[in-house]
Design a protein around this motif. Sequence first.
Motif, PDB file in Angstrom:
ATOM      1  N   MET A  36       0.850  -1.190   0.000  1.00 44.06           N
ATOM      2  CA  MET A  36       0.000   0.000   0.000  1.00 44.06           C
ATOM      3  C   MET A  36       0.890   1.246   0.000  1.00 44.06           C
ATOM      4  O   MET A  36       1.995   1.219   0.531  1.00 44.06           O
ATOM      5  CB  MET A  36      -0.926   0.009   1.207  1.00 44.06           C
ATOM      6  CG  MET A  36      -0.216  -0.034   2.539  1.00 44.06           C
ATOM      7  SD  MET A  36      -1.284   0.267   3.948  1.00 44.06           S
ATOM      8  CE  MET A  36      -1.203   2.042   4.063  1.00 44.06           C
ATOM      9  N   THR A  69      -6.767  -1.629   4.135  1.00 40.17           N
ATOM     10  CA  THR A  69      -7.065  -2.186   2.815  1.00 40.17           C
ATOM     11  C   THR A  69      -8.546  -2.421   2.572  1.00 40.17           C
ATOM     12  O   THR A  69      -8.965  -2.558   1.430  1.00 40.17           O
ATOM     13  CB  THR A  69      -6.351  -3.547   2.612  1.00 40.17           C
ATOM     14  OG1 THR A  69      -6.941  -4.513   3.488  1.00 40.17           O
ATOM     15  CG2 THR A  69      -4.865  -3.433   2.834  1.00 40.17           C
ATOM     16  N   LEU A 108     -10.076  -3.500  -2.866  1.00 39.66           N
ATOM     17  CA  LEU A 108      -9.259  -2.709  -1.942  1.00 39.66           C
ATOM     18  C   LEU A 108      -9.806  -1.290  -1.876  1.00 39.66           C
ATOM     19  O   LEU A 108     -10.269  -0.747  -2.879  1.00 39.66           O
ATOM     20  CB  LEU A 108      -7.801  -2.711  -2.400  1.00 39.66           C
ATOM     21  CG  LEU A 108      -7.182  -4.104  -2.498  1.00 39.66           C
ATOM     22  CD1 LEU A 108      -5.863  -4.057  -3.256  1.00 39.66           C
ATOM     23  CD2 LEU A 108      -6.992  -4.701  -1.113  1.00 39.66           C
ATOM     24  N   PHE A 117      -2.654   0.953  -4.144  1.00 42.92           N
ATOM     25  CA  PHE A 117      -2.204  -0.412  -3.893  1.00 42.92           C
ATOM     26  C   PHE A 117      -1.429  -0.928  -5.091  1.00 42.92           C
ATOM     27  O   PHE A 117      -1.672  -0.529  -6.227  1.00 42.92           O
ATOM     28  CB  PHE A 117      -3.395  -1.332  -3.600  1.00 42.92           C
ATOM     29  CG  PHE A 117      -4.129  -0.928  -2.364  1.00 42.92           C
ATOM     30  CD1 PHE A 117      -3.673  -1.311  -1.111  1.00 42.92           C
ATOM     31  CD2 PHE A 117      -5.267  -0.135  -2.443  1.00 42.92           C
ATOM     32  CE1 PHE A 117      -4.333  -0.926   0.043  1.00 42.92           C
ATOM     33  CE2 PHE A 117      -5.941   0.257  -1.299  1.00 42.92           C
ATOM     34  CZ  PHE A 117      -5.471  -0.141  -0.060  1.00 42.92           C
TER      35      PHE A 117
END
Length: 147
Positions: A36, A69, A108, A117
Motif C-alpha cells: 500500500m 485495505t 481494496l 495499492f
Amino acid sequence: MGFRVVTDVELERAGDRVGVPASVVVVEHADCVLMMFDSWRRQWELPGGAREPGETPRRTAVRELHEETGIRGLEPDGVAVAEFDLINPDRHELLAVYRVRLQAAPRLLVDAEALGFLWWPPSDAVGEDMTPLDAEIARRVIQLSTE
C-alpha cells in the motif's frame, strides 16, 4: 535485519513477553505481495501498524489489514518476528509478521491513509519509493512458502 520463524502460539507469547509493538501482514496473491502507498510516509509498504493497548499482535494484524485495505474476515497465519534498528527515531524494534494467501484479488479501499495499492512481485527490484525493510520481509515470507 533479524528474521526468526515462529509458530502462531510463539508469536502471541512473544507479543506479551518481549513487547512486540507492531504487526504487518504479507498478503499473497498470484505470486505477488500487496503493498500500500502510505500517505504519511509517502512510500509503498506492507499493511500493518502499532498495537493498541490490550491488543495481541494477531488482533493488531487483523485490525490494521482491515483499516488499511478494507480486507476483513481473514485470520492471518503468524510466521515470524522481524528484528531491526530504526534510524529516525533511533531505536531497536521488533515486528510481528503475519501472512494471508488469497485465491482471488480482493476489492481494496483507497482512503486518506492508503493512497493506492500495488501487487508487487518479490522477484522485482525494490523501487526508490518502496521501503526496503518491508520488501525484505515480504521476500522472506514468500521464501518460506517455497521451502
